[in-house]
Every structure is written in C-alpha cells, then in structure tokens.
Design an enzyme around this catalytic site. Structure first.
Site, mmCIF file in Angstrom:
data_model
loop_
_atom_site.group_PDB
_atom_site.id
_atom_site.type_symbol
_atom_site.label_atom_id
_atom_site.label_comp_id
_atom_site.label_asym_id
_atom_site.label_seq_id
_atom_site.Cartn_x
_atom_site.Cartn_y
_atom_site.Cartn_z
ATOM 1 C CB CYS A 177 -0.933 -0.033 1.206
ATOM 2 S SG CYS A 177 -0.046 -0.187 2.767
ATOM 3 C CG HIS A 184 -4.086 15.570 30.768
ATOM 4 N ND1 HIS A 184 -4.776 15.085 31.848
ATOM 5 C CD2 HIS A 184 -4.535 16.836 30.569
ATOM 6 C CE1 HIS A 184 -5.628 16.002 32.283
ATOM 7 N NE2 HIS A 184 -5.496 17.086 31.525
#
Length: 644
Positions: free
Chosen positions: A38, A566
């Site tokens: 691909c 975070h």
C-alpha cells in the site's frame, strides 16, 4: 557513466540489500504465499507467521515496525515502499502483481474471485466509458445533435470501444490473474475480435459463395458450421463484447504455458512458449468453448420462450432475478436476439421487459453501499458506478462493488425481480430497442400512449427501493480496514521514536475516560495506566507548556514532535496538590530526565482516574503514527514512532 543511471544503481543497490534482509527474516521466499503493498507497507501473506523474526525486522534500518492485521504480515517501510516492493518481488521470485490465482474456498467463491480479479483493474476506465455513452444519449435526447451526426459517432466510438474490445482488455487482466504472459493474453483477446473469424462473417462468406439461405455444410454438437479447421467443423460465434470465452481460453492457455515452460529450454522460451500457447489455446477456444457457449444460448432461448408463455408473472420474476447473472456470463444474448426479432417482425416485444429494473436495482444497491462501506478505495468507485448505472451500464457496479461483497449483489437481484414482476403483470410491452438505463423508458411509448413509460418509471422506483432498503438495513460491511493507513504527500520519510514517559500498562487511546482524548480530538497516541508516580522526558527537546497545576506538560522534540502528557483525568481540580515539577517552561530537557512527580495513591483517593494520555498534538504533520510499545512499559521503552 550516465548520472541518472548511476543514481538509479545506487538507489536499487540500497533497497536490494534491505529487500534481501526482509525476505530472509519473514521466513524466506518459501514462506511467502503472496505480497502486495500500500502507501507505507509491504503486506505479506505468509504460510507460517511464527517463522518470521518480528524483533529483527523491527530493529532493521529502513523498517519502521512490523504489524499483523487481517491475516497479513505488514512490514512498515515508508513512502519508498514501491522501490522496496520491486526488489522483494525480484528476490523472492514473485509475479509482478503477486496476484494469487483463485484457489481454495467454494466453487462459487472462486468464480467470483476470478471475475472480480479480471474486472477490477480497469473499472475506472469502464465507468468513464459508461458515462461518455450516457452523456451522448442525453445530448441526443435533448436534440442538441442527432444520432447520425459526426459528434454522436465520435462520442459513441469513445464510449463503446471498451465494450466492443472487451476480450482484448480481459485478455490482459485475466492473463495476470492466471499468471499467463500478459502480452499473450492481449493477443488471444485480439484474435477473438478479429473481423473475419466472427460467426456472422463466416456465415456471410459462405452464403456469398453458395447462395443466401444455403444450409451449413457441417455441424458440431448439432450446431451449424460453415468452415473447418484441420477437418474439424468450426462453429462460428461472435466474440466481440464477450466476457466468458476469453477468460476460459486464458485459463486453459496458462496451463499450456506452464507445461511448455517445463519442456522447452530457457534460451528459446521467449518466443517458443507463446508460439505453442497460441497455436493450441486459440484453436481449442474457437472449436470447443464457442460451441459450448452457443449450445447454452440456444437452451436458454428455448427455456425463456416456454416460461413466458406459461406464466408472464413468473417469467418477470425469474428474468429480473437472474438477468445480471446472465449478463456476467454473456448468456443474456440468448434473450436479446428474441426481442430484436419480435420488434423487427411484429413491432413489439415483452421478452426483455422483465429485465428493465435490474440496472436500477443494482444502482440503488451501490448507493446504499456507499453509506456503509469502510474501504475507501471501493467507496470511491461508487459515485461513477452510480452515474454509469443510471445510464444502463452496470459492469462497474457489479464487478467493482456489489459482486465482491456477495450479499448486496443478491439484494440487487431481488429488487430486479420485484421490478420485473410489476412490469409483466401489467403487460408492459416494448415497441423499440436501444434505449439504455433511464432512456430505456422511451422504449415503452406506443405512439401517443405513454402508459407503458409510466409503468416503467414505477418499476424503477420499486426495484430501487427494494434493492436500497435490503442493502441499507440488512447488510453490514465486515471488511477489516486498517485505520492507520494514510496518504503520503511528502517526498521523504524519517522516523522519530518516542519513549514512554511513565512506567505502566499501555492501552489504546480510545479507552481514555475523557472524550476529547478518546475521540482523537487532541491527536493520536496512547493511554498509560501508571504504576509509578514519575514522568520523564521521552526525547530530547524543550518544555513549551507547563500548567500551573503541574498536572500536564507539553514538550516539543528537536525534530518538531509536539507531545502532551496529561497526568490523570480531571486532575486540574486538585489545583496542583500532590504534583511537583522539576523543570520550568522553556527549559531544555534530555531524554530520561525527570520532569514531574505525582502522588499516585492521592489521586486515586481523591476519586480521579490515574490514566495518563500521551498524545502527539501535531498529528496532522505526520505521515503515520505507529504504536510500537508492548502492553507493559517502563520509562525509556519505545512507545510511539512518528513518520515524519
């Protein structure tokens, strides 16, 4: 030495070495069933994936990582994958397209695989040709020019050429499917289109010499033959625009090629193998396949006539349901001549009436599939296939979209059956031939009586609604889509490894307990469930953001990767309690340097999630983001790889 040639040799040498190592570490060429590629990856189908050396490949220069998905062993390379692919193909001795011949599975599935594999390579051109024909018909309908004008003739030739010379195109694609030399496939297709060996030409030449109406001097299987080949009766057939004969001949020719490659010395195989293939396969095709198709056509013609006489309603259901199957096999020509004969001699015909809704049912099915398909490549085929189908050309829809998925194709057959039933029970009759698709409604106008045309529009609605609803509500696309596949728009690929900033268990980002992270709004990445209250720098870079509450930190690497770490979900509400920063905003940091510590148990006791989303906030700047960490990581273990 020519500079271009020198650069090509240097490039090919570089990729040749890489390709050799890849082939070696996937288990050798003996372990490769097939190979495709691909945008960024070599996609292997291996006989035994356990033989492949995953870690060796992952750590190889020139390889980003290795992934396993959908039965494929994927080696992520980057945007130079086509060059590596060519080298792997050569080293492993694979065919240029690494196309697998149909094998395994039921006979029905193998047949569908063959038909789809033969048609898919030229679906774009097929759809374009259908649209040209539709445009030409539309412009004639609005009287912008006549169907005798030069403009009409040119556009008709452009649109009709691919259909007329279908054996040539299929000769090429079928040859690649069956691993026959493509040029030999083209020659076989061209031979089938040669004017003087068409059935009508053979009959015409004989009657010119012997007199019109003179009985055929030979016969084979009860069929008239006007010529012989080495004394064998030659039953002529018209092969232009045909589909099935060339595919069967190519399949036979591939076996002949295989046989003679084992017999003929390599030094003369280039011309002697094609010589024997053509000399054996084509006469066999003309003498055997042609007569067989003719016999099937005659049998079906007799059957359709008897059925319509017995029950028009049943005839409408059966013809509508099976019409597209007949078209696929080219056996619809068993019915078309009957309709032409009746319109010519009697001025009207119902023979094809039951098939009118088929193209609209097929088109509606493709429209429904458009809303449900996951594969973007197939989805992109839908709009042109729909446009083409409205004008009566359904091959792009059938071979490229619905038939490979099986169930939608059956739903289109059901819709066509309902449309055929409606027309036949209302005794709708065609008074002319030639209108395709939406313009076919004009076939049912009898002078000033347009009731047949109105019924035709109702039939379109019935067939379309049934086909669309069945597909939309009862079909699910089970295709496994590689969501990490992206389009490469840059000229070079580099990779940056991002280490884990914390120790803990890695989970997909979609499992984050905060929707903004889970939905990927802030970027791609992962979630880590920490087992230690420490965050370290995942790369060399700079602290660009340090929240006052110390619960989150933003970094940028020296290569430009922007990363957000975070700590916990909604922990901003702790107002910095339990957090301690060891760096300042704007400070340079080194990989592994301690950034923040946090009270893991304190966060839990406060009732907040301890999940740590780690996301690349400038994801859009990258070609691909690949998760390379394991289920459990420690600080400095590789976590993500960004293709730059």
């Amino acid at each position: 030495m020519n500079v271009t040639k020198f650069l090509e040799e240097k490039t090919m040498g570089k990729y040749h070495e890489l390709a050799e190592e890849i082939v070696k570490n996937v288990g050798g060429k003996e372990n490769i069933n097939s190979l495709t590629h691909c945008i960024t990856r070599l996609r292997f189908k291996l006989k035994d994936e356990s033989i492949a050396k995953d870690e060796v490949l992952k750590n190889m220069d020139g390889v980003v990582t290795v992934m396993k998905s959908g039965g494929q062993y994927q080696v992520v390379i980057g945007n130079h994958v086509p060059a590596v692919y060519e080298e792997v193909v050569a080293i492993a001795g694979l065919s240029g397209d690494s196309e697998e011949a149909a094998s395994g599975g039921s006979l029905f599935n193998r047949l569908i695989d063959i038909l789809s594999g033969c048609f898919q390579p030229f679906l774009g051109a097929l759809a374009a040709a259908g649209m040209v024909k539709g445009l030409n018909a539309l412009l004639v309908f609005f009287n912008l020019y006549s169907n005798t004008s030069g403009t009409y003739s040119m556009l008709n030739g452009i649109g009709d050429a691919i259909f007329y010379f279908m054996p040539v195109i299929l000769g090429y694609t079928a040859a690649k499917k069956f691993r026959l030399h493509p040029m030999v496939g083209i020659v076989i297709g061209a031979a089938l289109c040669y004017p003087t060996i068409q059935g009508d030409a053979l009959k015409g030449a004989f009657e010119t010499a012997a007199g019109a109406g003179t009985a055929a001097p030979y016969n084979l299987f009860g069929l008239p033959a006007y010529e012989t080949f080495l004394g064998i009766p030659w039953v002529g057939a018209n092969y232009t625009s045909s589909v099935i004969p060339v595919i069967f001949i190519i399949a036979f020719a591939a076996q002949i090629q295989k046989l003679f490659k084992q017999i003929i010395p390599e030094v003369v195989q280039t011309f002697l193998v094609p010589f024997f293939v053509l000399l054996i396969a084509l006469p066999a095709g003309f003498l055997v396949i042609g007569p067989i198709v003719s016999m099937l056509t005659d049998l079906l013609s007799s059957g359709f006539t008897a059925l319509m006489t017995f029950s028009p309603a049943l005839y409408g259901i059966i013809l509508g349901f099976f019409w597209q199957v007949l078209v696929i096999f080219g056996l619809h020509w068993s019915v078309v001549p009957l309709a032409i004969m009746q319109v010519t001699q009697e001025g009207a015909s119902q023979v094809l009436t039951g098939s009118f809704g088929a193209s609209f049912a097929q088109t509606a099915v493709v429209l429904a599939m458009f809303f449900k398909l996951k594969d973007k490549k197939i989805k992109a085929l839908c709009p042109p296939a729909i446009i083409s189908g409205i004008f009566g050309v359904t091959e792009p829809a059938i071979y490229g979209v619905s038939l490979p998925k099986k169930k939608p194709f059956v739903f289109s057959m059901v819709g066509a059956a309902f449309g055929g039933l409606y027309l036949m029970v209302n005794h709708v009759t065609a008074y002319t031939m030639g209108g395709l698709g939406i313009f076919g409604v004009l076939n049912y106008i009898n002078g000033k009586d347009a009731s047949g045309m109105i019924h035709a529009f109702v039939s379109i609605g019935i067939a379309s609604v049934v086909g669309f609803c069945l597909t939309f509500f009862f079909w699910k696309d089970d295709t496994v889509v590689d969501e990490e596949e992206i389009i490469i728009e840059k000229n070079s690929v580099k990779k940056e490894n991002i280490a884990s900033p914390v120790k803990g268990r890695v989970m997909p980002l979609k499992m984050a307990e905060d929707a903004a992270f889970a939905e990927g709004t802030l970027g791609q990445g992962v979630v880590i469930e920490p087992i230690e209250g420490k965050v370290v720098a995942p790369f060399d870079g700079t602290v660009v953001t340090l929240f006052p509450t110390k619960h989150a930190i933003g970094l940028i690497s020296d290569n430009g990767t922007e990363l957000l770490i975070h700590i916990g979900i909604d922990t901003v509400q702790l107002d910095g309690k339990g957090f301690e920063a060891f760096v300042k905003q704007g400070e340079r940091v080194k990989k592994g340097q301690k950034l923040i510590s946090f009270d893991l148990e304190g966060i839990k006791e406060a009732g907040f999630s301890t999940q740590i989303p780690v996301v690349i906030t400038n994801t859009g700047d990258y070609l691909d983001i690949v998760e390379v960490g394991g289920n459990e990581v420690t600080t400095n273990d590789n976590l993500l790889t960004a293709l730059i």
